[in-house]
Design an enzyme around this catalytic site. Sequence first.
Site, PDB file in Angstrom:
ATOM      1  N   GLU A 245       7.820 -20.836   8.560  1.00 49.56           N
ATOM      2  CA  GLU A 245       8.540 -20.761   9.015  1.00 49.56           C
ATOM      3  C   GLU A 245       9.146 -21.347   9.728  1.00 49.56           C
ATOM      4  O   GLU A 245      10.403 -20.196  10.813  1.00 49.56           O
ATOM      5  CB  GLU A 245       6.723 -20.344  10.058  1.00 49.56           C
TER       6      GLU A 245
ATOM      7  N   GLU B  16       0.949  -1.206  -0.224  1.00 47.65           N
ATOM      8  CA  GLU B  16      -0.158  -0.127   0.380  1.00 47.65           C
ATOM      9  C   GLU B  16       0.699   1.227  -0.528  1.00 47.65           C
ATOM     10  O   GLU B  16       0.559   2.551  -0.041  1.00 47.65           O
ATOM     11  CB  GLU B  16      -0.673  -0.001   1.362  1.00 47.65           C
TER      12      GLU B  16
END
Length: 321
Positions: free
Chosen positions: A134, A103
């Site tokens: 992860e 963004e």
Amino acid sequence: MTSSADAADAPSSSEYRSVRAELEGLTTEAFRPEHSDIDRLPTLDIAKIMNGEDATVPTAVAAQLPNIAAAIDAIAERMGRGGRLVYAGAGTAGRLGVLDASECPPTFNTDPAEVVGLIAGGPAAMTTSAEGAEDSAELAVEDLSALGLTADDTVVGVSASGRTPYAIGAVEHARALGALTVGLSCNADSALAAAAEHGIEVVVGPELLTGSTRLKAGTAQKLVLNMLSTITMIRLGKTYGNLMVDVRASNEKLRARSRRIVALATGASDEEIEAALAATDGEVKNAILTILGTVDAPTAAHLLKTTNGHLREALATTHRP
């Protein structure tokens, strides 16, 4: 039937017990017995409980504001000399980092390479679970190496638990290279915060659904990431007051917003605004400078370049006696 190779790769029962014990000690994984019958409640009651839980998050974030502010000042200093801001996380934390990074270009007209979101498992993990990724600190090192990380960059490891190997590995590798490091977690005394130069631990408490850190922890991380990117951009001169003067007008809505921003900043007529935007190729900040500073477009571009894009500083130079 399990092959001998699979058996060799599978974690032992002692390893499972160790991880289970570690998780049971985390606030974000704690069980809430008072909500053990929540599935029997009316929908409105569940919604009220959840809303009440969410209302506690801003207070937890507020307790970390001094640490957040210190991290932002350090990030802005690095980015001011050309460094990048890199988020690294897995699962929900990784997705939130990618979201915040994606963004920045439309909001602040940054280059996509200036703010980067890395998620364990790569882009596909944005929509398809790759939770096993992860557990690899080495994967984080590979992802950062592919970026050509330097000492001018900042790496923000994001992990609700504060124990995710991918996030910790990213921070440890970045710090070894001299990069600025920030560790954002939702547990106190986390390994991630300890590994980073700046630790931010927003302790939101146990989740409504045991261990579902996409809830309060995810909300807390989103709020902090909003601050890290937005206030850094304010410090870098990407705004004029609370106006997004570096907004990229890539669609009709943003083109309309660009004109409104110039109007709010200058009070100029529609005709003046259109002329200024046309002369500056739609650059809002430049258009404002041409109007308020009464300079032409090339001069506005030069002044903004010499002031590193800070509109207030550029305007000050046009008002000198």
